[in-house]
Design a protein around this motif. Structure first.
Motif, PDB file in Angstrom:
ATOM      1  N   LEU A   6       0.851  -1.182   0.000  1.00  0.00           N
ATOM      2  CA  LEU A   6       0.000   0.000   0.000  1.00  0.00           C
ATOM      3  C   LEU A   6       0.890   1.236   0.000  1.00  0.00           C
ATOM      4  N   ALA A   7       0.622   2.160  -0.922  1.00  0.00           N
ATOM      5  CA  ALA A   7       1.410   3.391  -1.013  1.00  0.00           C
ATOM      6  C   ALA A   7       0.555   4.577  -0.606  1.00  0.00           C
ATOM      7  N   ALA A   8       1.095   5.443   0.255  1.00  0.00           N
ATOM      8  CA  ALA A   8       0.415   6.678   0.658  1.00  0.00           C
ATOM      9  C   ALA A   8       1.071   7.853  -0.040  1.00  0.00           C
ATOM     10  N   HIS A   9       0.258   8.841  -0.417  1.00  0.00           N
ATOM     11  CA  HIS A   9       0.760   9.958  -1.211  1.00  0.00           C
ATOM     12  C   HIS A   9       0.509  11.302  -0.526  1.00  0.00           C
ATOM     13  N   GLN A  10       1.438  12.196  -0.710  1.00  0.00           N
ATOM     14  CA  GLN A  10       1.266  13.580  -0.280  1.00  0.00           C
ATOM     15  C   GLN A  10       0.615  14.371  -1.417  1.00  0.00           C
ATOM     16  N   PRO A  11       0.017  15.528  -1.117  1.00  0.00           N
ATOM     17  CA  PRO A  11      -0.615  16.323  -2.182  1.00  0.00           C
ATOM     18  C   PRO A  11       0.359  16.670  -3.298  1.00  0.00           C
ATOM     19  N   PHE A  12      -0.122  16.569  -4.531  1.00  0.00           N
ATOM     20  CA  PHE A  12       0.674  16.950  -5.698  1.00  0.00           C
ATOM     21  C   PHE A  12       0.704  18.464  -5.798  1.00  0.00           C
ATOM     22  N   THR A  13       1.893  19.014  -6.004  1.00  0.00           N
ATOM     23  CA  THR A  13       2.016  20.472  -6.116  1.00  0.00           C
ATOM     24  C   THR A  13       1.922  20.905  -7.569  1.00  0.00           C
ATOM     25  N   SER A  14       2.940  20.571  -8.368  1.00  0.00           N
ATOM     26  CA  SER A  14       2.928  20.950  -9.781  1.00  0.00           C
ATOM     27  C   SER A  14       4.016  20.196 -10.518  1.00  0.00           C
ATOM     28  N   ILE A  15       3.871  20.137 -11.820  1.00  0.00           N
ATOM     29  CA  ILE A  15       4.926  19.551 -12.654  1.00  0.00           C
ATOM     30  C   ILE A  15       6.204  20.361 -12.504  1.00  0.00           C
ATOM     31  N   GLU A  16       6.054  21.695 -12.440  1.00  0.00           N
ATOM     32  CA  GLU A  16       7.220  22.575 -12.321  1.00  0.00           C
ATOM     33  C   GLU A  16       8.018  22.251 -11.059  1.00  0.00           C
ATOM     34  N   ASP A  17       7.311  22.000  -9.960  1.00  0.00           N
ATOM     35  CA  ASP A  17       7.985  21.673  -8.702  1.00  0.00           C
ATOM     36  C   ASP A  17       8.735  20.351  -8.818  1.00  0.00           C
ATOM     37  N   THR A  18       8.135  19.397  -9.529  1.00  0.00           N
ATOM     38  CA  THR A  18       8.788  18.104  -9.718  1.00  0.00           C
ATOM     39  C   THR A  18      10.056  18.260 -10.553  1.00  0.00           C
ATOM     40  N   ILE A  19       9.975  19.044 -11.623  1.00  0.00           N
ATOM     41  CA  ILE A  19      11.132  19.234 -12.506  1.00  0.00           C
ATOM     42  C   ILE A  19      12.250  19.990 -11.791  1.00  0.00           C
ATOM     43  N   LYS A  20      11.875  21.049 -11.125  1.00  0.00           N
ATOM     44  CA  LYS A  20      12.877  21.927 -10.515  1.00  0.00           C
ATOM     45  C   LYS A  20      13.490  21.341  -9.258  1.00  0.00           C
ATOM     46  N   ASN A  21      12.645  20.751  -8.411  1.00  0.00           N
ATOM     47  CA  ASN A  21      13.106  20.317  -7.091  1.00  0.00           C
ATOM     48  C   ASN A  21      13.106  18.807  -6.901  1.00  0.00           C
ATOM     49  N   GLY A  22      12.672  18.082  -7.933  1.00  0.00           N
ATOM     50  CA  GLY A  22      12.625  16.621  -7.810  1.00  0.00           C
ATOM     51  C   GLY A  22      11.563  16.145  -6.856  1.00  0.00           C
ATOM     52  N   PHE A  23      10.529  16.972  -6.606  1.00  0.00           N
ATOM     53  CA  PHE A  23       9.486  16.607  -5.642  1.00  0.00           C
ATOM     54  C   PHE A  23       8.648  15.447  -6.170  1.00  0.00           C
ATOM     55  N   ASP A  24       8.485  14.442  -5.334  1.00  0.00           N
ATOM     56  CA  ASP A  24       7.623  13.315  -5.661  1.00  0.00           C
ATOM     57  C   ASP A  24       6.586  13.182  -4.560  1.00  0.00           C
ATOM     58  N   ILE A  25       5.404  12.633  -4.867  1.00  0.00           N
ATOM     59  CA  ILE A  25       4.311  12.667  -3.902  1.00  0.00           C
ATOM     60  C   ILE A  25       4.198  11.401  -3.072  1.00  0.00           C
TER      61      ILE A  25
END
Length: 636
Positions: A578-597
């Motif tokens: 089972l995987a739990a996820h944090q709120p998705f911010t934006s594609i830009e945040d993922t590209i720039k900061n490597g944020f994954d949910i």
């Protein structure tokens, strides 16, 4: 089809005894492969960006593969972002690197992506991998995969990559390699209901699912309203518009599906004035909706609410077998003092604006309303894009699914307090448990095939599935929409859940349900529908692991209650996580900061021996095919 005819077709397909032998050996080999990864998602509720990201990262499966096959000194996060969003990541790299550095970056990452594909494809046949490759680079990728570990062809391998870069095709190849990895990491997707409502982009989600390589859908209560609308249910059409107005999503109907809402908008403006209780539900800080739009949404919500209660009253009157007489709310109102009696208690009605209600016949539609409803029905049924999406829901969807030993169902199996199945009696027959769900599905398909009929039992049952006491999609005693709008006492707003939601914590009950659906007691029931309040300590894994709830709140409106942004489930040859996820911010945040949910994973079940294809639904079909071919081989 007769057996003789069946074997004749087999002979025609294979042509020779040797061809049959080859296929028997091929099937036997496939049956010994590890089963592919299944990905379970639920209650997406129009949140396209978050859902799309979960598909791209495979709920963490992509990173797991990278960790398994690459060295520790490789930046896994950076490579993962490239796989999720290749075009966007390449644009960022182009801004940061010099041209000479860029070519080296292309070469390095093409080689890394090729290695990952090679690793991810190990549990598939060569034929299946070939089918997964994008057409435009299929030959090149096959060559790269074949030669990546062949030291004798080192120069050949690098010459291919160098020429691709020289011809400015590296970005396109990286895109295709990244999509291939996403496809190989997850073999099959299960959507356990509620694609529609609340969020702004269910239409984009449907487009994404239609393009997905392998998917099934278990209908949710919100999905059912959309299917019913195209099937001709006027009540569902009005309810759907009301919900869209409530969550400021009329754009989905007008722009996404080309539905003409002008008749209902003009009608609402003609008869109603804004009331605070009908203000659209907007997220804190959402300034995207103008005051003029808020006013329109307010008025449309009011108008459609009253129309909904009129149509509900009519349906309840003609379907006494539904036993919903206590929900014919307009017929229960005392219009002299604007009160209503519920459960023996009289309540004052607030904000009860009813300019088009005839108090002598409150559920009667005016001629103007009848004309508006007909126009709306024509508009819904004339939308090619909506029809395409609903056709897909019907083709890939069902009330429940028994798959690889698990029962997938959006809502519940209606139960009494003692654990017995609750029954619905229609036309002299009692339906309960699996039979009830099978009956519901048959009626849904009958209604969808006959969209010109608007008030037959199949179409009315689709509304019952939205709000009925014995509906497996709803799972409550009543839907208190009327009370929430017009009665201040919040005790009247309560919707009592079916006993299933308490009893599903008990292992014996879950085993009983699994047996009813002819599934092994070691299997799992996989539910959506009810957000798991993680922040209050609720555990999504219930009944000693026999039941898992994967609605953790994709919809932003739920995230304050849940403390999360959704659960997803992964089932591979080693077990279930089972995987739990944090709120998705934006594609830009993922590209720039490597944020994954992805936040955490929890083990639900671990198998003693790795599960093979032979133990799956597909495996059963292949075993039957192999046995038929063996008989054909002996008699060729």
């Amino acid at each position: 089809m007769s057996q003789d005819k069946y074997y004749q077709l087999l002979r025609e397909n294979y042509g020779s005894r040797e061809a049959v032998l080859t296929e028997i050996i091929n099937l036997e080999a496939i049956l010994q492969l590890p089963k592919g990864t299944e990905h379970f998602v639920s209650d997406i509720h129009g949140e396209f960006n978050a859902f799309d990201h979960v598909l791209r990262n495979g709920s963490g499966s992509v990173k797991e593969k990278l960790k398994e096959c690459l060295e520790d000194d490789i930046d896994i996060n950076e490579l993962a972002v490239l796989i999720y969003y290749p075009e966007e990541k390449i644009l960022q790299i182009k801004e940061e690197f010099l041209p000479s550095e860029l070519n080296d970056w292309y070469k390095k990452n093409i080689m890394l992506l090729t290695r990952v594909i090679n690793y991810a494809s190990r549990k598939y046949t060569r034929s299946k991998v070939r089918k997964a490759l994008p057409q435009r680079f299929s030959y090149i990728i096959e060559e790269l995969l074949t030669e990546v570990q062949d030291q004798d062809k080192y120069e050949y391998y690098h010459a291919i990559i160098d020429k691709i870069i020289e011809l400015n095709q590296a970005p396109a190849l990286i895109h295709d390699l990244s999509e291939t990895i996403q496809r190989l990491v997850v073999d099959h997707l299960h959507v356990v209901g509620d694609i529609y409502d609340r969020g702004p982009s269910p239409d984009l989600i449907m487009d994404r699912l239609i393009d997905y390589h392998s998917v099934d859908i278990q209908w949710g209560n919100h999905d059912m309203v959309w299917i019913a609308a195209v099937s001709g249910s006027l009540l569902s059409i009005i309810n759907l518009i009301r919900i869209s107005a409530r969550y400021a999503n009329l754009d989905t109907l007008e722009e996404g599906y080309g539905i003409n809402l002008r008749p209902i908008v003009e009608y609402a403006k003609k008869y109603y004035e804004p009331l605070d209780i009908f203000a659209p539900k907007l997220l804190a800080g959402d300034n995207s909706v103008s005051e003029t739009e808020k006013r329109t949404l307010n008025l449309v919500q009011q108008a459609t609410a009253i129309l909904q209660f009129k149509l509900e009253g009519q349906l309840i009157a003609r379907r006494k077998c539904f036993k919903m007489q206590d929900r014919a709310m307009l017929s229960k109102v005392n219009y002299e003092d604007s009160t209503i009696e519920i459960g023996g208690v009289s309540y004052e009605l607030k904000n009860f604006s009813i300019p088009t209600v005839d108090i002598d016949d409150p559920c009667r539609l005016t001629l103007e309303e009848e004309a508006i409803l007909e126009k709306l029905k024509v508009s819904f049924q004339s939308s090619d894009r909506l029809r395409k999406h609903m056709d897909f829901l019907m083709e890939k969807g069902s009330m429940y699914l028994c798959y690889n030993g698990n029962l997938l169902i959006h809502g519940c199996i209606p139960l009494h307090e003692n654990g017995d199945y609750k029954s619905l009696t229609l036309e002299g027959r009692h339906y309960s448990g699996k039979d009830l769900l099978d009956y519901f599905e048959r009626q849904v398909r009958v209604s969808y095939r006959n969209p010109q009929v608007t008030d037959d039992i199949p179409t009315d049952l689709m509304w019952y599935l939205w709000t009925g006491e014995c509906s497996s999609l709803f799972g409550k005693d009543a839907m208190t929409t009327f009370e929430r709008y017009y009665i201040e006492d919040k005790a009247t707003h309560e919707e009592v859940k079916n006993s299933y939601y308490k009893l599903r914590n008990e292992e014996d009950v879950c085993r009983y349900i699994l047996r009813t659906f002819e599934l092994p007691e070691s299997g799992h029931i996989i539910n959506g529908h009810t957000p798991v309040k993680e922040k209050d300590g609720e555990n999504p894994i219930k009944a000693n692991g026999h039941l898992v709830v994967i609605d953790g709140g994709f919809a932003k409106a739920y995230q304050k209650q849940t403390g999360l942004a959704g659960y997803t489930l992964l089932s591979n040859s080693y077990g279930i996580q089972l995987a739990a996820h944090q709120p998705f911010t934006s594609i830009e945040d993922t590209i720039k900061n490597g944020f994954d949910i992805l936040s955490t994973k929890r083990l639900v079940d671990k198998v003693d021996q790795r599960t093979t294809v032979s133990q799956t639904n597909i495996g059963k079909r292949l075993i039957q095919e192999r046995e038929d071919l063996e008989e054909l081989y002996m008699n060729f």
